[in-house]
Every structure is written in C-alpha cells, then in structure tokens.
Enzyme design. Structure first.
Site, PDB file in Angstrom:
ATOM      1  N   LYS A 113       0.836  -1.197   0.000  1.00 25.24           N
ATOM      2  CA  LYS A 113       0.000   0.000   0.000  1.00 25.24           C
ATOM      3  C   LYS A 113       0.876   1.254   0.000  1.00 25.24           C
ATOM      4  CE  LYS A 113      -4.282   1.610   1.980  1.00 25.24           C
ATOM      5  NZ  LYS A 113      -5.451   1.200   2.740  1.00 25.24           N
ATOM      6  N   GLU A 155     -19.413  -3.689  10.351  1.00 26.22           N
ATOM      7  CA  GLU A 155     -20.238  -2.818  11.204  1.00 26.22           C
ATOM      8  C   GLU A 155     -21.365  -3.596  11.880  1.00 26.22           C
ATOM      9  OE1 GLU A 155     -19.217  -2.034   8.154  1.00 26.22           O
ATOM     10  OE2 GLU A 155     -17.937  -0.282   8.465  1.00 26.22           O
ATOM     11  N   ARG A 205     -24.955   0.079   7.656  1.00 29.72           N
ATOM     12  CA  ARG A 205     -24.778  -1.360   7.422  1.00 29.72           C
ATOM     13  C   ARG A 205     -25.368  -2.203   8.556  1.00 29.72           C
ATOM     14  NH1 ARG A 205     -20.154  -3.075   3.993  1.00 29.72           N
ATOM     15  NH2 ARG A 205     -20.824  -2.184   2.009  1.00 29.72           N
TER      16      ARG A 205
HETATM   17  C1  LIG Z   1     -18.570  -0.295   5.089  1.00 28.57           C
HETATM   18  C2  LIG Z   1     -17.301   0.486   5.160  1.00 28.57           C
HETATM   19  N1  LIG Z   1     -16.662   0.605   6.341  1.00 28.57           N
HETATM   20  C3  LIG Z   1     -15.516   1.313   6.415  1.00 28.57           C
HETATM   21  C4  LIG Z   1     -15.001   1.917   5.319  1.00 28.57           C
HETATM   22  C5  LIG Z   1     -13.760   2.788   5.428  1.00 28.57           C
HETATM   23  N2  LIG Z   1     -12.678   2.229   4.620  1.00 28.57           N
HETATM   24  C6  LIG Z   1     -12.361   2.720   3.417  1.00 28.57           C
HETATM   25  S1  LIG Z   1     -11.117   1.905   2.703  1.00 28.57           S
HETATM   26  C7  LIG Z   1     -10.947   0.893   4.032  1.00 28.57           C
HETATM   27  C8  LIG Z   1      -9.886  -0.150   4.039  1.00 28.57           C
HETATM   28  C9  LIG Z   1     -10.053  -1.085   2.917  1.00 28.57           C
HETATM   29  O1  LIG Z   1      -9.023  -1.999   2.950  1.00 28.57           O
HETATM   30  P1  LIG Z   1      -8.798  -2.933   1.708  1.00 28.57           P
HETATM   31  O2  LIG Z   1     -10.093  -3.493   1.251  1.00 28.57           O
HETATM   32  O3  LIG Z   1      -7.724  -3.900   2.043  1.00 28.57           O
HETATM   33  O4  LIG Z   1      -8.303  -1.958   0.578  1.00 28.57           O
HETATM   34  P2  LIG Z   1      -6.948  -1.109   0.546  1.00 28.57           P
HETATM   35  O5  LIG Z   1      -7.285   0.222   1.122  1.00 28.57           O
HETATM   36  O6  LIG Z   1      -5.920  -1.829   1.341  1.00 28.57           O
HETATM   37  O7  LIG Z   1      -6.625  -1.045  -0.885  1.00 28.57           O
HETATM   38  C10 LIG Z   1     -11.880   1.191   5.008  1.00 28.57           C
HETATM   39  C11 LIG Z   1     -11.980   0.526   6.310  1.00 28.57           C
HETATM   40  C12 LIG Z   1     -15.694   1.766   4.101  1.00 28.57           C
HETATM   41  N3  LIG Z   1     -15.282   2.343   2.972  1.00 28.57           N
HETATM   42  N4  LIG Z   1     -16.837   1.048   4.058  1.00 28.57           N
END
Ligand SMILES: Cc1ncc(C[n+]2csc(CCOP(=O)(O)OP(=O)(O)O)c2C)c(N)n1
Length: 632
Positions: free
Chosen positions: A281, A369, A397
């Site tokens: 990342k 959530e 959610r």
């Molecule tokens: C339902 C929900 N909860 C929390 C978030 C906040 N959020 C945005 S990106 C993320 C992390 C996602 O991680 P990953 O799927 O591994 O993708 P990466 O950012 O590592 O590419 C979170 C928790 C969200 N977008 N949607």
C-alpha cells in the site's frame, strides 16, 4: 513525451509494449502525488495498485470487459488510464472527478462504490446479467484483503463459488485495511505469503517446469507453475478452492509482466477464478517519518509532494474526532466497564488514542459494522459499557443489528457517530445524513446531538451512566467550536433536557447539534430586522424535553426546526407530529438537508447549498413569516 498523456482510453494503453509499462507506472505515481498534494484524497490505496491497474487494462478488453472495483478509493490510476487524466485536478472538488467510482462519470466505472466489500456481489450480478442477456465479456471484481473482513464479501464468495459463473476475483492483498488488517482471514493470507516451505518448493518446481516441453510450456509460465505443479503439492488458497474458486497466486502485484501473463492465461478459462496479488500500500511514498501506510491512506491537501510532509494543522482548532478520542480515553480510565469498538476505523474515529491507553478494552473488528453492533450487544449483557465508535454512513450497514440485537433487548450500547451530517469532499456515498431519521424510528433508543465538544463529552458521560437501553451521540466532520476541558471536569447532563439559549417571542428555532451555533447567529441577523427569536438547543432528540417544549409553545405560535440531516423523517418531522398533538394552532416548519443526493464539495459549500448557515436559517424564518402574511 509522457506516456500517460498519450493515453486517452484504455485501448491506447494496449498499443504499448510491455517494456514501456514500468515507465508508465512511474508517471502515474508522480501524477498522483502531485494532484493529491493539491486536492487531498486516498493516495495510499491508489499508489499500491498502479501496476495492477495497468495490467488489468492491458490484459482485459476494457470497457467491454467489466472491472468492478471495491470501495473505489484505489481507483485514481484507473481514472488516469480511462480518459480522466486531464480533469484529475478537479478530484474530489465540486462538480469534479469523484474520489470514488461513479457510473455517471465514466463507462469504465461499472459499479459505483464508497463503502467496502460490495464488489463480489455486484460482479456476480453483472456476470449473471450478462448470461441472461446473451453477453460475452469478462467480469472482474477487485477487492482488498481489508474487504475480506466484511461479511458481505463472504456472502458474495459463497454465492459466486457455488454459481459456477464465469467471473474473476482479484484479491489485492497489502496486509492493510486503513490500519493494519485484523482477523483470522488476514492471518491466513499472511500464511500463504510467508510460508517459506511453500515458496521454496514453488521456486524449485518453477525451475523444473521451465524446461518442460509441449502444451505446458505454451501456457503462461507462472500460471503453469501454480496450476499444474504447486497446487498439487501444497494447495495454497485451499479455502478459496473449497469455496468453488480456482486459486492462482500469490503473484507480485508490482510485476506488470507476471500479472499480464497470468490474466492472459486465465482470461479464457471458465468458472469462478481468484487471483491473489501481493502489493504494498502506498508504494513509492517519500521515505521518512511520514511514510507509514496508515497515515498515507488518505491525506488532506497541502502536503509537500517531494517529502510527503503534511500541511500543519492549526493548533487553535480541535476536530470533534480528537476531542472524542481524548475524552473516551479518560472516561475508560475512570470506568472499568467502558469497552471501545471500531469497525476498521481506529484513527478515523479517534479511538486509536483509546487503543494505546487501554489495549485490552479496545477492539478493532474489521470492516464489519453489523458484527460490531451485535458484538457490543453481547458485551453489554455482561455488565460492560460498550462504546461503538463509527461513522454515521457506515452504521447504515448495521440497522438490523441495532434493532434486533440491541434495542429490542434494551441493552446499554453507546453509539458515537462521527462524520454525522455533510461530509464534504468524500461525497454522496459517505454522507452522514440519515442517522437521525433511522435512529428516531427505533424504540428504547436515546438519540442525542451536542452543540459543541464539551457537550459531546457530557453526553458521553451521561450515555455510559445510562442503564436503560442504547444511546447515540452524533457529531460532525468539523472542528469543535470550543476546547473541552478534561473529562474529570465534565458532568453528566440531566436526562432528556433541552436548553433555551435565547429567549424571544416571534419565532422559536429548535436547533439540533451543529445547527445550534448558526441558529444563534441567525437570531442575531433577524434581530437587526426587528425580529425577536428564541433559540432552543434540542440536545436530546429522543426523548424530547416535554417541560421545555410546553413552556416554549405557551409563548410561541411558530417553530422552525433546524437539523444537519435529511429533512425526510428527521427531527423536524418528528417534532411536527408531537407539536400538532400538543397544540394544532402552532405552525411548524422543518429545515434540513433536502431530499436529494448531496455530491462532493467543501463542507461549507454544502452547508450553504442546503441553507444550513446563519443566512440560510434567517432566510427560512423570514420566508415562514412572509408565507403567513400572504396567507392572510
Ligand atoms: C462499510 C465500510 N466501512 C468502512 C469503510 C472505510 N474504509 C475505506 S477503505 C478501508 C480499508 C479497505 O481496505 P482494503 O479493502 O484492504 O483496501 P486497501 O485500502 O488496502 O486497498 C476502510 C476501512 C468503508 N469504505 N466502508
């Protein structure tokens, strides 16, 4: 000449040689750092998938082949390669390029997103739709390992694996959610990556297979290694295999040639396939103290592009998030029953401070959530005081969990809703506009909104000391108008009370949370017109303050409710019914966010557009009086 500037659509990319692509990757990285230093945004996720994005558009015939990105926050390189490079300066701005994916923005954006873990379900829908309508194209879902902490992802995997549909899932594994990823699946993915025996054997077999003649040799070398050789020995990704996916990987997600080779080889295969790609990342961040992944997930504008040094935040202002994190940490020191829960948002909710001070009473449950709420309900049955810190938008959610697991059992779970209201540049998917409407509808629920940081902490103390059922506190993505004192100087508030902040006689404004200060300012503006306005801080939305309500109604014939939430079924709608039952001659006007989608813009602009400013509120009061005059 820059390669990136010659790419107006993905077909232009496919005209390039494989050898040119690493240079293109460098150009994309540099462009992202530069653009985001002015616009702010989710730079870390995008920088991690530069090579993956190039490989996908190179190997697949986009936009005919359908890429379904999860969340969409990693979509900036995808945007740069699909006709949006020249408009990238408008990223996250009003009327500009969205910070997430959006169907109305581009035919390349197959499915809009913003919330995590929707991609597999959506891609399966697209694949089944394709088959029902006689289409012939590939469907590829791309999601992160963080998204695999969400139940929704498993519902998709379970259904897709069983369906036997032709679709591909690309798992972008960077071991990060926003914070380091959590949970058993994360450990499992790590074990695939880190198993030295597996890696050694894989390399050995690869060498042997390289010399093999015939059909095997004509397939992509890497694919042959995994498919025909290694899997038989060690079955990495056996979990996915058991779920009905053919597993390929793990592949280096920064090696474009390997990924193109793999995608080319599996493109024409049938059934559900999963490609496990390992990325870093934020890859290529400027080194130094600011280079840790979490800090770089998203950045506000103004950082120094060459070093990544963030713009200095003003010391004079305190975000609600920070004030909350500090207050909750202090409260947890006072009260052993306090347990904090976040769904993958420790820094976003300010609860990283709690995690540091009280690690055994802090739980990051992943992007889950619904689970976080039911988990909290379980904790509450043991006499603990769970505090669920969550963004208003993400709590959507968990609605069934709120009703079924918490409210019906009247369990004392405290919900602290950050980013409640208009959220600015993140745009429509992240708006916290619905919590008032959806929580007021739930029985046994105490619904509150503070006017400033001190009141937020007073409500927090009150909530934790409350025994009868759940309690919510909403606060905005903004700085607090005050600097709250330490928690030990903050007392609980009398339950279900309002506060009359200004006494007038012409109109009473019932203001909720963030709208208290602008309502007071509106009253000042109206005073210049000779209007004498009452302003009530309705900090308890439910239960409302019956005594104060009756007293105000005894003095006023007109009420304007003001809230930073949807006007449909909000506090105003609730109060209208209550007031009508009390005295049907009182006129009530409701003012809030209109019933429409609110798109990205600066939060202040959004407030102006919705009339939720002193001028906007004053205007509504005048309009109310004018309409009355016209009516005769
Ligand atoms: C339902 C929900 N909860 C929390 C978030 C906040 N959020 C945005 S990106 C993320 C992390 C996602 O991680 P990953 O799927 O591994 O993708 P990466 O950012 O590592 O590419 C979170 C928790 C969200 N977008 N949607």
């Amino acid at each position: 000449m820059s390669l990136l500037n010659q790419i107006n659509e993905s077909a232009d990319l496919r005209k390039r040689s494989l050898e040119e692509l690493p240079k293109l990757a460098d150009e994309i990285r540099a462009r992202l750092v530069d653009v985001c230093s002015r616009t702010g945004g989710h730079i870390g996720a995008g920088r991690g998938v530069v090579e993956l994005t190039i490989a996908l558009h190179y190997a697949f015939d986009t936009p005919r082949d359908q890429l379904v990105w999860d969340v969409g926050h990693q979509g900036y390189p995808h945007k740069l390669l699909t006709g949006r490079n020249t408009r990238m300066e408008t990223l996250r701005q009003e009327q500009g390029i969205s910070g997430f994916l959006k169907r109305s923005e581009s035919e390349y954006d197959v499915f809009g997103a913003g919330h995590a873990a929707t991609s597999i379900s959506a891609a399966l829908g697209v694949a089944v739709g394709r088959d029902l309508t006689g289409g012939d194209y590939n469907v590829v879902a791309i999601l992160g390992d963080g998204a695999l902490t969400s139940g929704l992802a498993y519902e998709g995997l379970n259904n897709a694996g069983h369906s036997d549909r032709d679709m591909i899932v690309v798992l972008n594994d960077n071991e990060m959610s926003i914070a380091p990823n959590v949970g058993a699946m994360s450990k499992y993915l790590n074990s695939i990556q880190r198993n030295p025996l597996y890696n050694r054997v894989r390399d050995k077999i690869g060498e042997l297979a390289d010399g093999a003649p015939g059909r095997l040799a004509s397939m992509g070398t890497l694919v042959r290694k995994w498919e025909e050789s290694v899997k038989a020995f060690l079955t990495p990704g056996v979990l996915f295999e058991e779920l009905g996916f053919r597993y390929f990987g793990p592949i280096d997600g920064h090696d474009i040639a390997s990924m193109v080779d793999t995608f080319n080889a599996i493109r024409e295969m049938k059934g559900p396939r999963l490609v496990h790609v390992i990325t870093q990342k934020g890859r290529g961040f400027p080194a130094g103290e600011h280079s840790t992944g979490e800090k770089w997930h998203a950045l506000p504008p103004g950082y120094e592009p060459s070093t990544g040094k963030p713009a200095k935040a003003s010391a004079a202002t305190l975000p609600y998030t920070k004030a909350f994190g500090k207050g909750l940490t202090e409260l947890a020191s006072e009260d052993e029953r306090v347990v904090t829960i976040t769904a993958a948002m420790p820094s976003g909710t300010g609860t990283d401070a709690v995690a540091r001070a009280h690690p055994t009473r802090f739980f990051d449950v992943g992007i889950a959530e619904g689970h976080s709420v039911t988990f909290a309900a379980g904790l509450a049955t043991r006499g603990l005081r769970p505090v669920v810190a969550v963004y208003s938008t993400f709590l959507q959610r968990a609605y069934d969990n709120i009703i079924h697991d918490v409210a019906i059992q009247s369990l004392p779970v405290v919900f602290c809703l950050d980013r409640a209201g208009l959220v600015g540049e993140d745009g429509e998917t992240h708006m916290g506009l619905y919590d008032i409407a959806y929580l007021l509808a739930v029985p046994n629920f105490t619904v509150t909104a503070p006017k400033d940081g001190t009141e937020m902490l007073a409500l927090l103390r009150s909530a934790v000391e409350h025994n009868a059922g759940p309690w919510s506190i909403r606060y905005p993505r903004a700085t607090s108008p005050d600097q709250p004192p330490p928690m030990n100087q903050i007392e609980r508030l009398p339950y279900g009370t309002w506060e009359v902040l200004r006494k007038g006689q012409d109109v009473a404004i019932f203001a909720v949370g963030t709208m208290v200060q602008p309502s007071l300012a509106a009253a000042e503006l109206l005073a210049r017109d000779g209007l004498d306005v009452t302003v009530v801080n309705c900090r308890f939305l439910k239960p409302y303050d019956e005594v104060t309500l009756a007293a105000v109604l005894a003095q006023h014939r007109r009420v304007l409710t003001v809230e930073e939430g949807t006007v449909v079924n909000g506090f105003g709608a609730f109060m209208s019914t209550v007031i009508e039952a009390h005295d049907e001659t009182v006129r009530v006007h409701t003012h809030g966010v209109p019933d429409r989608v609110v798109y990205a813009a600066a939060r202040q602009r959004q407030l102006e557009q919705c009339g939720l400013t002193p001028e906007g509120i004053a205007h509504r009061v005048r309009a109310m009086l004018e309409s009355e005059a016209l009516a005769g």
